[in-house]
Design an enzyme around this catalytic site. Sequence first.
Site, PDB file in Angstrom:
ATOM      1  N   GLU A 163      39.375  40.016  38.771  1.00  0.00           N
ATOM      2  CA  GLU A 163      37.889  40.239  39.565  1.00  0.00           C
ATOM      3  C   GLU A 163      39.020  38.686  40.560  1.00  0.00           C
ATOM      4  OE1 GLU A 163      36.347  37.878  36.044  1.00  0.00           O
ATOM      5  OE2 GLU A 163      34.490  40.230  35.562  1.00  0.00           O
ATOM      6  N   GLU A 243      34.404  46.810  33.296  1.00  0.00           N
ATOM      7  CA  GLU A 243      34.155  45.841  32.017  1.00  0.00           C
ATOM      8  C   GLU A 243      32.685  45.797  31.714  1.00  0.00           C
ATOM      9  OE1 GLU A 243      35.708  41.618  33.051  1.00  0.00           O
ATOM     10  OE2 GLU A 243      37.279  42.281  32.720  1.00  0.00           O
TER      11      GLU A 243
END
Length: 630
Positions: A163, A243
Site C-alpha cells: 500500500e 485484501e
Amino acid sequence: NASLKTFKIDYSRDRFLKDGQPFRYISGSIHYSRLPRFYWKDRLLKMKMAGLNAIQTYVPWNFHEPQPGKYQFSEDHDVEYFIQLAHELGLLVILRPGPYICAEWDMGGLPAWLLEKESMILRSSDPDYLAAVDKWLGVLLPKMKPLLYQNGGPIISVQVENEYGSYFTCDHDYMRFLLKRFRYYLGDDVVLFTTDGIFEKYLNCGALQGLYATVDFGTGVNITAAFKLQRKSEPKGPLINSEFYTGWLDHWGQPHSTVKTEDVAFSLFDILARGASVNLYMFTGGTNFAYWNGANIPYSAQPTSYDYDAPLSEAGDLTEKYFALRSVIQKFKETPEGPIPPSTPKFAYGKVALKKLKTVEAALDILCPSGPIKSLYPLKFVQLKQYFGFVLYRTTLPRDCNTPTPLSSPFNGVHDRAYVSVDGVPQGILARSTVLSLNITGKAGATLDLLVENMGRVNYGKYIKDFKGLVSNLTLGSSILMGWMMFPLNTEDAVRSQLGHWGGEDVRQHGKAPSSSNYTLPAFYVGNFSIYSGIPDLPQDTFIQFPGWSKGQVWINGFNLGRYWPTQGPQMTLFVPQHILTTSAPNTVIVLELEHAPCQDNDTEPCTVAFVDKPVISGTMAHSLPLKPV
C-alpha cells in the site's frame, strides 16, 4: 517436474495461467507471526476445508531481525517451515515480504533499530534506508527462491512493498530499487505485484511498470467502480482484490469492530461472480503476543487480540462466518471432501491467587543488571538500545514541592505512558496526547521515577517513525528537569530466569501511598496452578481474565502473552494457547501491574486472575480510573 511448473498472467484473456490452464485464486490471510507454530497446521487445514486454494502471509522484518544482523528463523519464526506446511496441505502461497507490511504490527514490520539514525526517511530512496533493506532482502529472498512455484514450491506471487500509494513519500526510485532487488533474488518468472486502496492518487504513487497493480476494499464498496480503478492501472490481466476485509481492527478504549456475515458473503459472491481473484483479509487473525501490536494516530494502540471478526476466531474456532463463506465458495468451486477439524476444546482452570513479589523499583538490580545509563537530558529508547517494553527514568526533585506542582511534558514527549512516583509514592500517569501534565508533591532531593511504557509503534501513515521513551524534556513548574538515570528493563530475562526465585517479601517503601491514591506502584505479582496429568486431553486452550486489575503485562511459564487493560477494554480476556501450559509441574503466572492492583500491601485478600473457557474481546467500555486533576 518443477521445470514444467509455470504461473503467469495471461494478458490477452484477463486471467492467470497455472501450468498453462486458466486459474484464479480464492485465498485467505494468515499471519504465522501471530500464531504459535503449534497451531499452524490446524489453522491451515481449516482454511483448506473452507475451499481456499491459497493463503496469503506477511513477513514482518522486525520479527526476524530484532537486532541488526541477529536473525531468528527457527521455531515460531520458521517462515520456511510454515510455507512448506501450506505446500504439503496443497495450498498455494501469496507472499508479502514488505519490507513494510502495516498489518497493525509494531512499526508496520520495520525494525525499530532503523530509528537509531534519526534523520532517516523510511520507505524512500534514502541511502541508509536502502542499505538496510538491501541487506535484509539479501537474507530473506534467497530463502524464498526455492519455495517459488516454478521451483517446485507453493509461492505463486510476491508483493513488493505494501500500500505504498497511501504513504507521503511517493518515491518511484524506491519502488524501482525494490523491483530490481526482487528480480535479482527471485528471477524473472515470478509474478510480482503491488496492492493499494481504491483511490486514484494511491495507485499513482503505489503502482509501477513491471509490477502488477491490484487493489483492496471491503464490504459496502461499489465493486464495479473499485475494479474500474484497477483497470486504469492494469487495462488487461486478472481482476484482483488483495485484501477483501472480513472484519476490522480494534483499538484500546473503542468498541470491538465487527462486520456482518451476510455483508461479507454477499460481496464475496459478487467478486467471485466476476471471475476475479480474491484474498480474504483476515481469514484467521491471531494474537499480538508480547509487544507486537501496532498503533494509529492520533495515538491509539491496538489490543493484544487480533481476532479481526475473521471466519476463524483468535483461538481458531469455526464461526458462522466461516460456514457462510464456505457455502459461497462452494458455488464456484469444489471444497475438499472429509471432516473439517473442529474448534479446539477450551478449559476453565478457575481462579489463581497471586501474591506481590516486588515493585519494579525494588527489582532494578534484577531487571537492569548492568546498571543505569546517565545523561543530562532523557534519552529515547533506541538510544538505549531498548526496542520494546519499559525503561525506568529517574532523577531527583530540584526543589521542595510542598504544594502540588505540575510535572509536564510540554512537547507531548511521553511515548507512550509514564507511571510517576516520588520517593515510592505513586503520583499518577502521564499519557501521550491525552495527559501532558500532572501535579506532584515531594521534598527537594526526593527520587522522581517515571516508568515509561512503549505501547506499540505507529504502523500506518506518515508517523511510522515513532520514537519511544521520553522523547523531549520534562518540566517541573517552569524548569527543565536534568540529571537523568535510565534503566532499560530486561523483563523477559528476569521473568524467565530469576523472577520465580526472587527471595522474600518486598522491601518496604520509604513512603506509604496516601490511602486516597488511585494508584499502586508498578509491581510484579506471581502465582501458580497445577493441571492434573490424570485427566486425558489436558492441557487445553484457555483465556485469562483480570478481575479488579487495571493495566499491565502477563507471562505464563515465561511466555509473554501480551498486554491486558480491562479498565479500557474492549478486550477483557487474553488467549492462552495450550502448548505453553504443562501438566508435569505447576504453571507460573507472572503479572506486571502498572496502575492499580486489586490487593494492597496490608490486605489479607490475595489478588486473583481467572482462567475461563470463553473469550471476552468486546467487553463494555469502562473508562480508566480518574487521573488526578491537572
